[in-house]
Write a protein that holds these residues in place. Structure first.
Motif, PDB file in Angstrom:
ATOM      1  N   SER A  11       9.552  -5.825 -10.203  1.00 32.13           N
ATOM      2  CA  SER A  11       9.892  -6.987  -9.389  1.00 32.13           C
ATOM      3  C   SER A  11      10.159  -6.563  -7.955  1.00 32.13           C
ATOM      4  N   ASP A  12      10.127  -7.535  -7.055  1.00 32.24           N
ATOM      5  CA  ASP A  12      10.603  -7.368  -5.684  1.00 32.24           C
ATOM      6  C   ASP A  12       9.904  -6.227  -4.941  1.00 32.24           C
ATOM      7  N   PHE A  13       8.574  -6.302  -4.891  1.00 31.34           N
ATOM      8  CA  PHE A  13       7.809  -5.365  -4.065  1.00 31.34           C
ATOM      9  C   PHE A  13       7.938  -5.738  -2.586  1.00 31.34           C
ATOM     10  N   HIS A  14       8.065  -7.030  -2.310  1.00 31.42           N
ATOM     11  CA  HIS A  14       8.183  -7.544  -0.943  1.00 31.42           C
ATOM     12  C   HIS A  14       7.084  -6.991  -0.037  1.00 31.42           C
ATOM     13  N   LEU A  15       5.854  -7.024  -0.534  1.00 33.59           N
ATOM     14  CA  LEU A  15       4.731  -6.596   0.289  1.00 33.59           C
ATOM     15  C   LEU A  15       4.646  -7.468   1.535  1.00 33.59           C
ATOM     16  N   GLY A  16       4.582  -6.810   2.668  1.00 30.42           N
ATOM     17  CA  GLY A  16       4.552  -7.517   3.946  1.00 30.42           C
ATOM     18  C   GLY A  16       5.830  -7.376   4.738  1.00 30.42           C
ATOM     19  N   THR A  17       6.941  -7.018   4.083  1.00 27.16           N
ATOM     20  CA  THR A  17       8.173  -6.847   4.836  1.00 27.16           C
ATOM     21  C   THR A  17       8.171  -5.494   5.536  1.00 27.16           C
ATOM     22  N   GLY A  18       8.896  -5.407   6.645  1.00 25.54           N
ATOM     23  CA  GLY A  18       8.911  -4.184   7.421  1.00 25.54           C
ATOM     24  C   GLY A  18       7.660  -4.059   8.265  1.00 25.54           C
ATOM     25  N   SER A  19       7.402  -2.859   8.762  1.00 19.47           N
ATOM     26  CA  SER A  19       6.215  -2.624   9.584  1.00 19.47           C
ATOM     27  C   SER A  19       4.965  -2.623   8.728  1.00 19.47           C
ATOM     28  N   TYR A  20       3.817  -2.746   9.392  1.00 16.32           N
ATOM     29  CA  TYR A  20       2.546  -2.677   8.652  1.00 16.32           C
ATOM     30  C   TYR A  20       2.433  -1.343   7.925  1.00 16.32           C
ATOM     31  N   ALA A  21       2.823  -0.256   8.584  1.00 17.10           N
ATOM     32  CA  ALA A  21       2.710   1.075   7.982  1.00 17.10           C
ATOM     33  C   ALA A  21       3.587   1.195   6.738  1.00 17.10           C
ATOM     34  N   SER A  22       4.825   0.687   6.807  1.00 14.20           N
ATOM     35  CA  SER A  22       5.719   0.808   5.652  1.00 14.20           C
ATOM     36  C   SER A  22       5.240  -0.058   4.491  1.00 14.20           C
ATOM     37  N   SER A  23       4.703  -1.240   4.800  1.00 15.26           N
ATOM     38  CA  SER A  23       4.177  -2.099   3.745  1.00 15.26           C
ATOM     39  C   SER A  23       2.964  -1.458   3.093  1.00 15.26           C
ATOM     40  N   ARG A  24       2.098  -0.831   3.896  1.00 20.19           N
ATOM     41  CA  ARG A  24       0.926  -0.163   3.345  1.00 20.19           C
ATOM     42  C   ARG A  24       1.327   1.030   2.483  1.00 20.19           C
ATOM     43  N   GLU A  25       2.344   1.754   2.917  1.00 21.70           N
ATOM     44  CA  GLU A  25       2.809   2.892   2.095  1.00 21.70           C
ATOM     45  C   GLU A  25       3.306   2.398   0.752  1.00 21.70           C
ATOM     46  N   ARG A  26       4.041   1.272   0.770  1.00 23.18           N
ATOM     47  CA  ARG A  26       4.538   0.680  -0.473  1.00 23.18           C
ATOM     48  C   ARG A  26       3.385   0.199  -1.348  1.00 23.18           C
ATOM     49  N   GLU A  27       2.399  -0.414  -0.721  1.00 23.05           N
ATOM     50  CA  GLU A  27       1.231  -0.875  -1.469  1.00 23.05           C
ATOM     51  C   GLU A  27       0.514   0.298  -2.128  1.00 23.05           C
ATOM     52  N   ASP A  28       0.336   1.394  -1.397  1.00 19.04           N
ATOM     53  CA  ASP A  28      -0.326   2.573  -1.968  1.00 19.04           C
ATOM     54  C   ASP A  28       0.471   3.137  -3.139  1.00 19.04           C
ATOM     55  N   ARG A  29       1.809   3.123  -3.001  1.00 15.64           N
ATOM     56  CA  ARG A  29       2.665   3.602  -4.098  1.00 15.64           C
ATOM     57  C   ARG A  29       2.510   2.721  -5.329  1.00 15.64           C
ATOM     58  N   LEU A  30       2.437   1.406  -5.110  1.00 12.30           N
ATOM     59  CA  LEU A  30       2.245   0.479  -6.227  1.00 12.30           C
ATOM     60  C   LEU A  30       0.904   0.698  -6.913  1.00 12.30           C
ATOM     61  N   VAL A  31      -0.128   0.967  -6.121  1.00 11.86           N
ATOM     62  CA  VAL A  31      -1.442   1.240  -6.703  1.00 11.86           C
ATOM     63  C   VAL A  31      -1.387   2.491  -7.567  1.00 11.86           C
ATOM     64  N   ARG A  32      -0.676   3.516  -7.091  1.00 14.73           N
ATOM     65  CA  ARG A  32      -0.539   4.735  -7.894  1.00 14.73           C
ATOM     66  C   ARG A  32       0.224   4.456  -9.177  1.00 14.73           C
ATOM     67  N   TRP A  33       1.257   3.608  -9.088  1.00 14.87           N
ATOM     68  CA  TRP A  33       2.013   3.248 -10.293  1.00 14.87           C
ATOM     69  C   TRP A  33       1.119   2.504 -11.293  1.00 14.87           C
ATOM     70  N   LEU A  34       0.373   1.527 -10.812  1.00 14.06           N
ATOM     71  CA  LEU A  34      -0.517   0.780 -11.703  1.00 14.06           C
ATOM     72  C   LEU A  34      -1.559   1.703 -12.310  1.00 14.06           C
ATOM     73  N   ASP A  35      -2.049   2.663 -11.542  1.00 11.84           N
ATOM     74  CA  ASP A  35      -2.976   3.653 -12.093  1.00 11.84           C
ATOM     75  C   ASP A  35      -2.330   4.453 -13.216  1.00 11.84           C
ATOM     76  N   SER A  36      -1.038   4.769 -13.032  1.00 11.26           N
ATOM     77  CA  SER A  36      -0.342   5.617 -14.002  1.00 11.26           C
ATOM     78  C   SER A  36      -0.070   4.899 -15.323  1.00 11.26           C
ATOM     79  N   ILE A  37      -0.067   3.558 -15.313  1.00  9.52           N
ATOM     80  CA  ILE A  37       0.261   2.819 -16.543  1.00  9.52           C
ATOM     81  C   ILE A  37      -0.942   2.174 -17.194  1.00  9.52           C
ATOM     82  N   LYS A  38      -2.104   2.230 -16.551  1.00  5.03           N
ATOM     83  CA  LYS A  38      -3.244   1.459 -17.049  1.00  5.03           C
ATOM     84  C   LYS A  38      -3.768   1.952 -18.397  1.00  5.03           C
ATOM     85  N   ALA A  39      -3.479   3.209 -18.752  1.00  5.04           N
ATOM     86  CA  ALA A  39      -3.987   3.737 -20.013  1.00  5.04           C
ATOM     87  C   ALA A  39      -3.220   3.230 -21.221  1.00  5.04           C
TER      88      ALA A  39
END
Length: 255
Positions: A11-39
């Motif tokens: 919950s509470d990813f808040h994509l878009g909050t903060g600077s563009y760079a910080s939101s993108r870093e969070r988005e990339d982290r979420l993508v890595r997390w989703l990759d880690s659970i997809k199996a």
């Protein structure tokens, strides 16, 4: 090949909050997390405030988040069931994610039973005592007339205003404060629920603090925390629901 039998909650990813760079870093982290659970994921529950603001015009949606949305599409295309809860920041979800991702949109609470365990799931906004002003605003913002009026605004203007408002969210500045747990509104609400119906787990977001609280001998309150400060989530393996942190050790909650 791994068996897909786990339930994941975040919950509470808040994509878009903060600077563009910080939101993108969070988005990339979420993508890595989703990759880690997809199996091994059978179902993924994203329980509100995925976006710091979201509004679906009839033919327009907010730009950005393409990597995150693409990864969700990859998971649902693989047969993983996706649930998206409306939060207080992204309550204006309509049918876009249903059509594009096959997601199930949850407006309020969801009760499920998996492997004999009963879950009560809700973003957590507007529950329990207090916060009367927000409860009134929630009814207004979720009304058809309010949504219709906002849709009349040009996206550059409407989304711009909403993003400015959302950026003042307390999440980026505070990361939550650890108050007296017994006075937590959602904890009080959970205890009231348990007087009339049994649940093994009551799972919420919104509060921005990862919490695992034993409410009675058999029932636990889980708050999923958020991804600006904690990168926390929960996983149910068929036997037990566990609160975890992705790519970092659990942070000590602030006083």
């Amino acid at each position: 090949m791994a068996t897909r039998n786990k339930l994941y909650f975040a919950s509470d990813f808040h994509l878009g909050t903060g600077s563009y760079a910080s939101s993108r870093e969070r988005e990339d982290r979420l993508v890595r997390w989703l990759d880690s659970i997809k199996a091994d994921a059978a179902e993924v529950y994203l329980m509100g405030d995925v976006f710091d603001f979201w509004f679906e015009y009839k033919t327009v949606v907010p730009k950005g988040y393409i990597r995150f949305l693409g990864k969700l599409a990859e998971l649902t295309d693989a047969g993983i069931k996706l649930y998206l809860f409306k939060g207080n920041h992204d309550m204006w979800m309509f049918d876009y994610f249903e059509q594009e991702l096959g997601a199930t949109i949850i407006s309020n609470e969801l009760e499920i039973e998996r492997n004999g365990k009963k879950f009560y799931l809700h973003h957590g906004d507007g529950l329990g005592p207090g916060d009367g002003t927000y409860k009134i605003l929630k009814k207004i913002f979720r009304s058809k007339i309010c949504q219709w009026l906002f849709a009349r605004l040009h996206p550059n203007f409407g989304v711009g205003i909403a993003n400015y408002w959302s950026r003042h969210s307390r999440i980026a500045a505070e990361g939550g404060k650890n108050k007296d747990i017994e006075q937590e509104w959602i904890v009080i609400y959970s205890k009231e629920l348990l007087k009339t119906k049994f649940y093994d787990y009551l799972v919420f977001g919104h509060r921005h603090l990862p919490l695992d609280i034993q409410l009675n001998e058999h029932s636990r309150y889980i708050n999923l925390g958020e991804w600006v400060n904690y990168s926390s989530y929960a996983v149910f393996d068929g036997e037990e629901l566990t609160l975890r942190h992705f790519e970092q050790k659990a942070k000590k909650l602030k006083d």
